[in-house]
Design an enzyme around this catalytic site. Structure first.
Site, PDB file in Angstrom:
ATOM      1  N   LYS A   1       0.861  -1.180   0.000  1.00 33.42           N
ATOM      2  CA  LYS A   1       0.000   0.000   0.000  1.00 33.42           C
ATOM      3  C   LYS A   1       0.900   1.233   0.000  1.00 33.42           C
ATOM      4  O   LYS A   1       1.966   1.235   0.654  1.00 33.42           O
ATOM      5  CB  LYS A   1      -0.885  -0.048   1.250  1.00 33.42           C
ATOM      6  CG  LYS A   1      -1.948   1.028   1.353  1.00 33.42           C
ATOM      7  CD  LYS A   1      -2.798   0.801   2.607  1.00 33.42           C
ATOM      8  CE  LYS A   1      -3.954   1.763   2.738  1.00 33.42           C
ATOM      9  NZ  LYS A   1      -4.821   1.449   3.909  1.00 33.42           N
TER      10      LYS A   1
ATOM     11  N   SER B   1      -9.557   1.077   2.534  1.00 34.20           N
ATOM     12  CA  SER B   1      -8.672   1.932   1.774  1.00 34.20           C
ATOM     13  C   SER B   1      -7.511   1.194   1.095  1.00 34.20           C
ATOM     14  O   SER B   1      -6.846   1.759   0.236  1.00 34.20           O
ATOM     15  CB  SER B   1      -8.085   3.014   2.682  1.00 34.20           C
ATOM     16  OG  SER B   1      -7.272   2.452   3.694  1.00 34.20           O
TER      17      SER B   1
ATOM     18  N   SER C   1      -9.972  -1.353   6.604  1.00 28.06           N
ATOM     19  CA  SER C   1      -9.307  -1.091   5.319  1.00 28.06           C
ATOM     20  C   SER C   1      -8.563  -2.284   4.738  1.00 28.06           C
ATOM     21  O   SER C   1      -8.175  -2.247   3.567  1.00 28.06           O
ATOM     22  CB  SER C   1      -8.338   0.087   5.463  1.00 28.06           C
ATOM     23  OG  SER C   1      -9.063   1.286   5.540  1.00 28.06           O
TER      24      SER C   1
END
Lengths: 458, 62
Positions: free
Chosen positions: A80, A156, A180
């Site tokens: 990420k 996310s 997330s």
């Protein structure tokens, strides 16, 4: 859907160790796949092509010299866009941090994976500063669901889930504050682990809400997920998969009330099928789940807002307007509300500890209400009302963020439609119990990843 | 008790001033919407009765 799965992380490591493939070949194939196929789902934000090839060559040289290779030698993975990678600027899905100096070293968990031989090849898309459940990023674009590109990937950590779901990468890293990791894992149909709060080091992962942030992995099979977790946990050996039947001694129960409402028909069937396969007859009710969710939401808003307030005073217009306005509102939350939320966390911790002491070892709950919402109609139904998916996809994940317990997202294979994920929840530090049940479900063909049409080959 | 939109605007502007924040007109509508949402969650939390011994979970160990 195709049945032929790309090789997993441990399988790739074995093929490199035995000389069947070189690390260079694996990394180059991965980079080629990401370059040529990612435009269909937009999961990648940056490739580390040169560094990755250099590290692959070092692995191959090690093998040529006859030295023992570490457990994930040559295995490519993505992170990420909030994990530090040495010599690169960490942007956290924003343009606000673009002028920061490059990171001096890898994030702690990236260091541990790299020491185990794994090779970071890409950063992956996310909601700006991890504040969202959609991976719709005003600066870097929207990540699409590999199983149906008209649908949300979730967020996310949406880029991390989508890249693994598409078969582009065998392994990726995400972070989870309110869901997330669990939400995109569920919508994209991959394994995702939110470890116990505080268990994996967060150094070098850009923060969001310090009281709740955890980092964790995504993978296409439970052995890869568990291996990466134990390596990031600092262990010097990867435990063997659980022996058959070892899950049978666990007390498994289904969470009811809050976690049984607002479910789509396919999700109801998925829950029932998995519970039937595990002989689950008991149900458990957690108290005050609505307040647990509210507290998680409020703590996140206040801590996220406070973190960004100095920059918001100077350059608010550099933020995505939706992120900016959420952070500003959070920054102005009264201390009384924040402190009450932290006191409630203390209270809720006692309740969930009592459940794990007296009633169950593993709790089962849905991760989201159902299949991935459409991007052009991003709604879910809560309490009979059609509401925003972006604001409500965390309905089942946020309450379980608050106590900091480990939660495994299990991609179920009992329906033929779009992916569906369940949350398996254990007491703090008991990730091994989650893996034991998961290994059984995977072996039984009830959990795992299907390959979408856009799939890549490593 | 719910504030009217005008009251909420005044409240938000006062809170912003208290932390040295100059809220632009572009931000205000979104900030009001989010403040209202946070207020709903705070209302839920306010229903809970705490013992005096229930401390905030700052040094939190799960």
């Amino acid at each position: 859907m195709r049945d032929l799965s790309p090789p997993g992380a441990l399988e790739l490591a074995t093929s490199i160790r035995t000389g069947e493939r070189t690390a260079r070949d694996v990394v180059e194939a991965t980079l080629e796949t990401l370059s040529s196929k990612d435009r269909s789902i937009h999961s990648v934000t940056h490739l580390f092509s040169e560094e990755a090839c250099r590290q692959a060559d070092a692995v191959d040289a090690l093998r040529k010299r006859g030295e023992t290779l570490p457990p994930l030698a040559g295995v490519p993975f993505g992170v990420k866009d909030l994990f530090d990678i040495a010599d690169h600027v960490t942007t956290a899905g924003s343009i606000v941090l673009r002028s920061n100096p490059p990171a001096k070293q890898d994030a702690a968990v990236v260091q541990r994976l790299r020491q185990a031989g794994a090779i970071p090849v890409a950063t992956l898309n996310m909601d700006e500063f991890a504040y969202g459940f959609a991976t719709e990023n005003a600066h870097y674009g929207t990540t699409l669901n590999p199983h149906d590109t008209s649908r949300m990937a979730g967020g996310s950590s949406g880029g991390s889930a989508a890249a693994v779901a598409a078969g582009f990468l065998p392994l990726s890293l995400g972070s989870d504050t309110n869901g997330s990791i669990r939400i995109p894992a569920s919508l994209c149909g991959v394994w995702g682990l939110k470890p116990t709060f505080g268990r994996l080091p967060r150094e070098g992962a850009y923060p969001f809400a310090a009281s709740l942030d955890v980092v964790g992995p995504f993978a296409r099979n439970i052995s890869d997920l568990a291996a990466s977790f134990y390596i990031m946990d600092g262990g010097d050996r990867i435990p063997e998969p659980a022996v058959a039947g070892s899950w049978e001694t666990l007390r498994i129960a289904r969470l009811e009330d809050w976690f049984a409402d607002n479910l789509s028909e396919p999700m109801v069937r998925a829950l029932e099928s998995v519970c039937a396969a595990l002989d689950v007859t008991r149900t458990v009710s957690l108290p005050e789940v609505a307040i647990a969710r509210a507290s998680s939401f409020l703590i996140t808003a206040a801590e996220g807002g406070n973190l960004h307030l100095p920059r918001l005073k100077e350059q608010a217009d550099s933020y995505d307007p939706a992120t900016r306005d959420r952070l500003l509102a959070g920054a102005m939350l009264p201390a009384d509300t924040y402190l009450k939320a932290q006191r409630f966390r203390r209270w809720f911790r006692e309740q969930i500890h009592a459940v794990f002491r007296d009633e169950a070892d593993v709790l089962i709950a849905p991760a989201v209400m159902g299949e991935a919402p459409k991007l052009d109609e991003p709604t879910v139904t809560v309490g009979g009302k059609v509401v925003s998916a972006r604001a409500n996809l965390g309905l089942f994940t946020q309450p379980l963020s608050l106590p900091g317990v480990p939660v495994l997202t299990v991609p179920v294979l009992v329906s033929k439609g779009l992916p569906l994920g369940l949350q398996f929840v254990a007491a703090p530090g008991c990730e091994d119990k989650l893996f034991r049940v998961a290994w059984h479900l995977e072996r039984a063909g009830l959990a795992g990843c299907r390959l979408p049409k856009c799939a890549g080959t490593v | 008790m719910k504030e009217s939109q005008t009251d909420l605007t005044l409240l938000v502007q006062a809170r912003a001033a208290a932390i040295g924040l100059d809220l632009s007109d572009r931000c205000l509508p979104g900030v009001l919407t989010n403040t209202e949402l946070l207020g709903q969650y705070a209302d839920l939390l306010n229903r809970h009765v705490f013992s005096d011994e229930c401390e905030p979970a700052f040094e939190y160990v799960p």
